[in-house]
Enzyme design. Structure first.
Site, PDB file in Angstrom:
ATOM      1  N   HIS A  11      -7.390  -1.543  -3.809  1.00  0.00           N
ATOM      2  CA  HIS A  11      -7.474  -0.295  -2.889  1.00  0.00           C
ATOM      3  C   HIS A  11      -8.484   0.753  -3.112  1.00  0.00           C
ATOM      4  CE1 HIS A  11      -6.552   1.988   0.900  1.00  0.00           C
ATOM      5  NE2 HIS A  11      -6.104   0.954   1.153  1.00  0.00           N
ATOM      6  N   GLU A  55     -11.544  -4.008   0.861  1.00  0.00           N
ATOM      7  CA  GLU A  55     -10.368  -4.986   0.196  1.00  0.00           C
ATOM      8  C   GLU A  55     -10.329  -6.294   0.826  1.00  0.00           C
ATOM      9  OE1 GLU A  55      -6.907  -2.662   2.390  1.00  0.00           O
ATOM     10  OE2 GLU A  55      -8.428  -1.011   2.604  1.00  0.00           O
ATOM     11  N   HIS A  62       0.771  -2.220   3.436  1.00  0.00           N
ATOM     12  CA  HIS A  62       0.682  -2.344   2.116  1.00  0.00           C
ATOM     13  C   HIS A  62       2.069  -2.561   1.317  1.00  0.00           C
ATOM     14  CE1 HIS A  62      -3.193  -1.590   2.881  1.00  0.00           C
ATOM     15  NE2 HIS A  62      -3.498  -0.302   2.742  1.00  0.00           N
TER      16      HIS A  62
HETATM   17  C1  BGC Z   1      -5.694   0.787   5.874  1.00  0.00           C
HETATM   18  C2  BGC Z   1      -5.973   2.368   6.506  1.00  0.00           C
HETATM   19  C3  BGC Z   1      -4.875   3.131   5.619  1.00  0.00           C
HETATM   20  C4  BGC Z   1      -5.483   3.079   4.386  1.00  0.00           C
HETATM   21  C5  BGC Z   1      -4.758   4.355   3.427  1.00  0.00           C
HETATM   22  C6  BGC Z   1      -6.108   0.924   4.653  1.00  0.00           C
HETATM   23  O1  BGC Z   1      -6.089  -0.328   4.029  1.00  0.00           O
HETATM   24  O2  BGC Z   1      -6.634  -0.057   6.642  1.00  0.00           O
HETATM   25  O3  BGC Z   1      -5.649   2.258   7.872  1.00  0.00           O
HETATM   26  O4  BGC Z   1      -4.940   4.498   6.432  1.00  0.00           O
HETATM   27  O5  BGC Z   1      -5.355   1.788   3.593  1.00  0.00           O
HETATM   28  O6  BGC Z   1      -3.384   3.849   3.585  1.00  0.00           O
END
Ligand code: BGC
Length: 368
Positions: free
Chosen positions: A192, A332, A120
């Site tokens: 998210h 997402e 991210h």
């Molecule tokens: C990821 C997860 C992660 C979550 C929060 C998601 O987009 O795929 O693995 O734990 O985000 O960080």
């Protein structure tokens, strides 16, 4: 509209001196409310471009907040295990293996923040910066802009990003992402938000019925990096082509489910050549007890369905209720994870002179 709660908590954060280096310009953190004729409201802050609340009716017409989050900025800043509640994630949403990729003969090294990988956008991704906000009453929208500097978190190029949230009267929240760069760079921006259509803090989401418009998915290794294969979902727990409860097959013995602790994978959306770049239905979720329905449409090629496997009840949200294991799910919309290192995946490289432009909508309704 400025929220008192957000201003006060901002002052507390300043006094406590927490995560001060992570944000610039504290003074401009604000909370905006979009409301439509049907009474639906969406609250957005320019810290992390976070959606803090979405209030929609159930089948009896009762409004409820269907997204996980906090009522203060410090809640978002201090959340353990960084759940990214409601945030815009980027410059590259999802994972890049070992935080490295090659582009035009050069190797780039990113901040690593998730085991061996970069997740991210790195340590201070788009979810942890203050955006500039422009609220446009006439269009019932808010545009948030951010300038990511060359080498920020290791990425090449100055990137000008904008995210616009527009609330329509038919209970659709349309999100438009745009970006331009002065050097070739990977870009993959997404939202998210964790949804729980029963209402945030109302237990787990295993009874929600999900349909994903995807015949294939991208299996991963134990660090959740795609193997590069695109197998069919048919005959596996990953088959959501016909609506089924999220919890139906989640307990099956399956290596992929073990790696993610449940669903935490990217699905390859069924998109034909004709609808390339157009909005298509990616997912539909129905919550049987409240009748609430969420439809997700997007111009993107994939969707990461993450069902809150890392939530464990330690985080307590805005209404004081704990966010239990699988207490929310994310859809997402995005390009596939680790694309900069995967030759067979659609490219995520944005070049100077090009415009990154994607759209996703969350539309709410009820089924009785
Ligand atoms: C990821 C997860 C992660 C979550 C929060 C998601 O987009 O795929 O693995 O734990 O985000 O960080």
């Amino acid at each position: 509209m400025r929220s008192l709660a957000f201003s006060i908590s901002f002052a507390l954060v300043m006094m406590a001196g927490q995560v001060f280096a992570q944000v610039q310009d504290f003074d401009s953190i604000q909370l905006y409310t979009l409301k439509n004729k049907a009474g639906m409201t969406v609250k957005v802050t320019n810290y992390g471009a976070i959606i803090t609340s979405i209030q929609v009716p159930d089948k009896a017409g009762k409004l409820g907040d269907v997204v996980l989050g906090y009522d203060s900025v410090e809640g978002y800043m201090n959340a353990v295990d960084k759940p990214y509640f409601g945030a815009v994630v980027g410059r590259y949403g999802n994972r890049i293996a070992k935080g490295k990729f090659e582009l035009d003969g050069q190797t780039y090294t990113l901040s690593v923040n998730n085991g061996p990988n970069s997740l991210h956008g790195g340590i201070i991704g788009f979810d942890k910066v203050v955006w500039k906000a422009d609220y446009r009453q006439d269009k019932n929208e808010i545009e948030l802009t951010y300038h990511a500097k060359d080498k920020e978190e290791g990425y090449p190029g100055n990137l000008n990003v904008s995210v616009t949230y527009q609330l329509k009267d038919d209970n659709e929240l349309l999100i438009t992402y745009k970006a331009t760069t002065d050097k070739a760079t990977p870009v993959n921006i997404t939202q998210h938000t964790y949804f729980n259509l029963k209402g945030e803090g109302s237990g787990d989401i295993l009874g929600h019925e999900l349909m994903l418009n995807a015949d294939k998915y991208t299996p991963v290794d134990e660090t959740l990096i795609p193997t590069g294969e695109l197998p069919a979902v048919k005959g596996t727990p990953f088959d959501f082509t016909k609506a089924k409860a999220i919890g139906k097959d989640i307990g099956e013995k399956n290596e992929q489910l073990t790696f993610g602790g449940g669903y935490d994978h990217n699905w390859v959306l069924n998109r034909s050549e004709v609808d390339k770049g157009k909005m298509i239905l990616a997912a539909k979720v129905v919550e049987p007890t409240t009748g609430r329905v969420l439809e997700v449409r997007t111009t993107e090629s994939g969707v990461q369905f993450y069902c809150g496997n890392f939530l464990d009840g330690r985080l307590t949200g805005k209404s004081g209720k704990p966010y239990v294991h699988r207490g929310g799910f994310c859809l997402e919309t995005q390009h596939y994870p680790d694309s900069p290192n995967q030759k067979n995946f659609p490219s995520t490289i944005l070049k100077p002179g090009q415009e990154y432009h994607t759209q996703t909508s969350f539309r709410f309704g009820v089924e009785k």
